[in-house]
Design a protein around this motif. Structure first.
Motif, PDB file in Angstrom:
ATOM      1  N   GLU A  34       0.761  -1.231   0.032  1.00  0.00           N
ATOM      2  CA  GLU A  34      -0.063  -0.064  -0.031  1.00  0.00           C
ATOM      3  C   GLU A  34       0.866   1.266  -0.168  1.00  0.00           C
ATOM      4  O   GLU A  34       0.699   2.165  -0.847  1.00  0.00           O
ATOM      5  CB  GLU A  34      -0.926   0.064   1.271  1.00  0.00           C
ATOM      6  N   LEU A  35       1.956   1.343   1.001  1.00  0.00           N
ATOM      7  CA  LEU A  35       2.690   2.362   1.065  1.00  0.00           C
ATOM      8  C   LEU A  35       3.412   2.589  -0.425  1.00  0.00           C
ATOM      9  O   LEU A  35       3.699   3.809  -1.163  1.00  0.00           O
ATOM     10  CB  LEU A  35       3.940   1.873   1.942  1.00  0.00           C
ATOM     11  N   ILE A  36       3.773   1.691  -1.078  1.00  0.00           N
ATOM     12  CA  ILE A  36       4.761   1.726  -2.257  1.00  0.00           C
ATOM     13  C   ILE A  36       3.830   2.063  -3.354  1.00  0.00           C
ATOM     14  O   ILE A  36       4.055   2.756  -4.301  1.00  0.00           O
ATOM     15  CB  ILE A  36       5.254   0.222  -2.668  1.00  0.00           C
ATOM     16  N   LYS A  37       2.704   1.817  -3.411  1.00  0.00           N
ATOM     17  CA  LYS A  37       1.572   1.942  -4.378  1.00  0.00           C
ATOM     18  C   LYS A  37       1.166   3.875  -4.268  1.00  0.00           C
ATOM     19  O   LYS A  37       1.268   4.512  -5.257  1.00  0.00           O
ATOM     20  CB  LYS A  37       0.020   1.546  -4.156  1.00  0.00           C
ATOM     21  N   ILE A  38       1.228   4.130  -2.942  1.00  0.00           N
ATOM     22  CA  ILE A  38       1.014   5.892  -2.564  1.00  0.00           C
ATOM     23  C   ILE A  38       2.386   6.367  -3.264  1.00  0.00           C
ATOM     24  O   ILE A  38       2.287   7.392  -3.711  1.00  0.00           O
ATOM     25  CB  ILE A  38       0.826   5.867  -1.238  1.00  0.00           C
ATOM     26  N   LEU A  39       3.468   5.784  -3.045  1.00  0.00           N
ATOM     27  CA  LEU A  39       4.675   6.483  -3.519  1.00  0.00           C
ATOM     28  C   LEU A  39       4.810   6.487  -4.878  1.00  0.00           C
ATOM     29  O   LEU A  39       5.174   7.445  -5.479  1.00  0.00           O
ATOM     30  CB  LEU A  39       6.063   5.775  -2.811  1.00  0.00           C
ATOM     31  N   GLY A  40       4.015   5.396  -5.533  1.00  0.00           N
ATOM     32  CA  GLY A  40       4.053   5.377  -7.048  1.00  0.00           C
ATOM     33  C   GLY A  40       3.181   6.505  -7.722  1.00  0.00           C
ATOM     34  O   GLY A  40       3.425   7.018  -8.849  1.00  0.00           O
ATOM     35  N   THR A  41       2.263   7.012  -6.851  1.00  0.00           N
ATOM     36  CA  THR A  41       1.354   8.116  -7.144  1.00  0.00           C
ATOM     37  C   THR A  41       2.025   9.677  -7.241  1.00  0.00           C
ATOM     38  O   THR A  41       1.529  10.408  -7.775  1.00  0.00           O
ATOM     39  CB  THR A  41      -0.190   8.277  -6.633  1.00  0.00           C
ATOM     40  N   GLY A  42       3.225   9.475  -6.528  1.00  0.00           N
ATOM     41  CA  GLY A  42       3.761  10.760  -6.586  1.00  0.00           C
ATOM     42  C   GLY A  42       3.399  11.532  -5.219  1.00  0.00           C
ATOM     43  O   GLY A  42       3.738  12.718  -5.119  1.00  0.00           O
ATOM     44  N   ALA A  43       2.245  11.312  -4.287  1.00  0.00           N
ATOM     45  CA  ALA A  43       1.749  11.760  -3.382  1.00  0.00           C
ATOM     46  C   ALA A  43       2.747  11.952  -2.220  1.00  0.00           C
ATOM     47  O   ALA A  43       2.654  13.002  -1.570  1.00  0.00           O
ATOM     48  CB  ALA A  43       0.616  10.982  -2.843  1.00  0.00           C
ATOM     49  N   ILE A  44       4.091  10.975  -1.960  1.00  0.00           N
ATOM     50  CA  ILE A  44       4.901  11.560  -1.107  1.00  0.00           C
ATOM     51  C   ILE A  44       6.076  11.271  -1.857  1.00  0.00           C
ATOM     52  O   ILE A  44       6.247  10.641  -3.112  1.00  0.00           O
ATOM     53  CB  ILE A  44       4.782  10.561   0.161  1.00  0.00           C
ATOM     54  N   THR A  45       7.140  11.729  -1.338  1.00  0.00           N
ATOM     55  CA  THR A  45       8.655  11.478  -1.939  1.00  0.00           C
ATOM     56  C   THR A  45       9.048  10.388  -1.248  1.00  0.00           C
ATOM     57  O   THR A  45       8.797   9.715  -0.457  1.00  0.00           O
ATOM     58  CB  THR A  45       9.460  12.610  -1.605  1.00  0.00           C
TER      59      THR A  45
END
Ligand SMILES: [Zn+2]
Length: 492
Positions: free
Chosen positions: A389-400
Motif C-alpha cells: 500500500e505504501l509503495i502504491k502511494i509512493l508510485g502516485t507521487g503523493a509522497i517523496t
C-alpha cells in the motif's frame, strides 16, 4: 589465502537431524531441554530383546533432503550395525547404513566466492560438488561432564538424544578452500530448512559438520594424510579451523615433520586446532547388516509423491525472481536467503505492481528494521499488503521517496497503516491539479521577466519556477503534477 605451490583438499561430512516428532526406531519424543533420560524406552536404551521399528516420517524427510541436495534415492538400502563402545551408546553399536546407503551420486551446484581480509566476497561463481551419499542413522546419547553434582568424580549419561534420526551427508574431497566449504555448508543448511527436512541450527546442535583436510603440492594427484576436524559449532568457526589447519599442515610438510592422520578439535579461545585422538579406520567398526530391520525399499511412486510435495527450491526461485521481476542476481540471492523473506517479496511485488521498488524497500528499509528489532519477517509489524500500500502511494507521487522511508519506519514501530502515518505526519501532498494551477498562475503573473526569458529559450529557468511553486505550496505540491502544469502553462 593458501601459500603458493600448495593446494588444500577438503571433504565435508554433515550430520543433519531430521525434523521428526519422534525417534527413528521407537516412539519416544525428540525433545531438547527435558529431564535427562525422560524420553527413553527399551529400544533407545538398548535393552536386550527390544526391537527397532523404522519411523516412516524419517524416510519422508530423508527423501526430501536427498532430492533437495541433488542425490539419487536408492531403490533398496540396508541398515547396518556400526560397532563401537562408548557410554552414550548402550547397545554397543549404532544403527547406520554402510555399503547400501539411502541415497547416493549427488551433484549439487552452489555459489561460492573467496573473501578479502575484511570478509567481503569478491566474485560469486557456481561450483558443482559431488555428494557421494546421504545415509540414514540414529544419533547417540550424550555424556555430561559439567553442571551436575560431583562431576569431578562422575560422568553422567543422558539418552534423550539416543535414537534421534540423522542424515549423514558426505561429499567427495572437492573443496580447495575454506570459503568453498563455508558456502557449501550454508547452502546445505538453507536448503534443508527450506524443504522442512531439518531445522539445521548449528547452535542447537541439530546440524553438525566435520571437515577432512589435507594439503598437497599443486599438480600432485595422490592424497597426503588427512586430519578430521570436529567440534565446529558454527560455520564461521569451521572456516577458521580449516584455514588454520591448511597453514599448519603446509608448515608441517615443509619442515619435514609430516602430518599425522588424526582427529583435531577447534579451540576457539586460542584460535587453533588441537589433537583429540588418532583416527580409527572404517574397518575398525566391523559393520554388518542389521538383522532386526528389513532392507528399506523405496518405490518410484513414493519418490514422485515426495517431489510433488516439495516447494520450489531456493536456486530455482532465485532464477525465477530474476526473470519474472527483473531483479539482479545479488538482490534475488539475498531475497531467497530466507524462505519467508522470498514469499514476503513476491506478495509485496505482486500487490504493489512495482517489483523494483519492492525489492529496494525490503532489502534496505525492512531488513534494517527487522535487524534492529530482532524480529523475523513472519512477525514484521509491516506486513506485505501494508508495504504494498505504501509503495502504491509512493508510485502516485503523493509522497517523496524520503518521506516514504520515514513512513515505513513509523509503520514498523507503531503498526499503523501508510495512510494513517502520512496523515499524522502531514505528508499529504496537494495533488489536486486545480489547486496547483492556481499557484502556477500566480507565480507566472508575478515573474514576467523570467517568463519572457524562458519562452525566449532559457530553459534552465524551469527549475526556478518549480522552486517557486514548491515554496508557495510549503513543499506540499505534488512535484509530478507541478511539472506537468508548469510545462503546459509556460509553453502557452
Ligand atoms: Zn525410545
Amino acid at each position: 589465502m593458501i601459500k603458493a605451490g600448495w593446494e588444500a583438499v577438503i571433504g565435508m561430512e554433515i550430520h543433519a537431524q531430521l525434523a521428526t516428532a519422534t525417534k527413528i526406531f521407537c516412539g519416544c519424543a525428540v525433545e531438547t531441554g527435558g529431564q535427562p533420560n525422560s524420553n527413553t524406552c527399551p529400544v533407545c536404551l538398548g535393552l536386550p530383546g527390544a526391537l527397532p521399528v523404522l519411523n516412516r516420517r524419517a524416510i519422508d524427510l530423508g527423501a526430501r533432503a536427498a532430492l533437495a541436495l541433488g542425490l539419487e534415492i536408492q531403490e533398496t538400502s540396508v541398515f547396518a550395525r556400526k560397532n563401537y563402545f562408548y557410554p552414550d551408546l548402550p547397545k554397543g553399536y549404532q544403527i547406520s547404513q554402510y555399503d547400501r546407503p539411502f541415497s547416493a551420486n549427488g551433484m549439487l551446484t552452489i555459489m561460492t566466492s573467496e573473501r578479502d581480509p575484511s570478509g567481503r566476497a569478491s566474485e560469486w561463481r557456481p561450483m558443482t560438488i559431488h555428494i557421494e551419499r546421504m545415509h540414514l542413522e540414529e544419533d547417540a546419547g550424550k555424556n555430561v561432564h559439567e553442571g551436575l553434582p560431583d562431576v569431578d568424580k562422575y560422568s553422567y549419561v543422558d539418552l534423550n538424544r539416543a535414537g534421534t534420526p540423522l542424515g549423514e551427508i558426505v561429499t567427495a574431497p572437492d573443496f580447495r578452500s575454506s570459503w568453498q566449504a563455508y558456502d557449501y555448508v550454508n547452502h546445505v543448511r538453507r536448503v534443508l530448512q527450506w524443504v522442512g527436512a531439518s531445522d539445521a541450527d548449528m547452535e542447537k546442535g541439530n546440524l553438525r559438520c566435520e571437515a577432512n583436510v589435507s594439503v598437497r603440492k599443486v599438480g600432485e594427484t595422490t592424497f597426503n594424510n588427512k586430519v578430521e576436524l570436529k567440534n565446529l559449532n558454527s560455520v564461521r568457526f569451521m572456516q577458521k579451523a580449516i584455514e588454520f589447519e591448511i597453514e599448519r599442515q603446509i608448515a608441517a610438510h615443509e619442515s619435514g615433520e609430516g602430518v599425522t592422520q588424526e582427529t583435531r578439535l577447534w579451540d576457539e579461545k586460542n584460535n587453533q586446532t588441537r589433537v583429540m585422538r588418532s583416527k580409527e579406520d572404517a574397518h575398525d567398526y566391523r559393520y554388518f547388516p542389521e538383522p532386526d530391520l528389513q532392507p528399506l525399499t523405496v518405490t518410484a511412486e513414493f519418490i514422485e509423491m515426495v517431489k510433488s510435495e516439495m516447494p520450489e527450491l531456493p536456486d530455482a526461485m532465485r532464477d525465477r525472481l530474476m526473470s519474472d521481476y527483473g531483479l539482479s542476481f545479488a538482490d534475488a540471492s539475498q531475497l531467497v536467503s530466507d524462505k519467508d523473506l522470498a514469499a514476503y517479496y513476491e506478495e509485496t511485488a505482486t500487490a504493489s505492481g512495482d517489483s523494483r521498488v519492492s525489492a529496494n524497500f525490503i532489502l534496505s528499509e525492512l531488513l534494517r528494521e527487522l535487524n534492529n528489532s530482532g524480529k523475523s519477517v513472519g512477525s514484521s509489524p509491516v506486513t506485505a499488503p501494508k508495504l504494498a500500500e505504501l509503495i502504491k502511494i509512493l508510485g502516485t507521487g503523493a509522497i517523496t521517496n524520503n518521506q516514504a522511508k520515514e513512513v515505513m519506519v513509523e509503520m514498523f514501530s507503531s503498526g499503523s497503516t501508510a495512510p494513517e502515518v502520512i496523515k499524522e505526519k502531514g505528508f499529504e501532498q496537494i495533488s489536486d491539479s486545480s489547486a496547483i494551477e492556481k499557484i502556477v498562475d500566480e507565480i507566472i503573473a508575478g515573474n514576467e521577466g523570467q517568463v519572457t526569458a524562458y519562452r525566449g529559450g532559457n530553459e534552465k529557468l524551469f527549475g526556478f519556477f518549480v522552486g517557486q511553486v514548491m515554496k508557495a505550496s510549503q513543499g506540499k505540491a505534488n512535484p509530478k503534477i507541478v511539472n506537468e502544469v508548469l510545462k503546459t502553462k509556460l509553453s502557452g
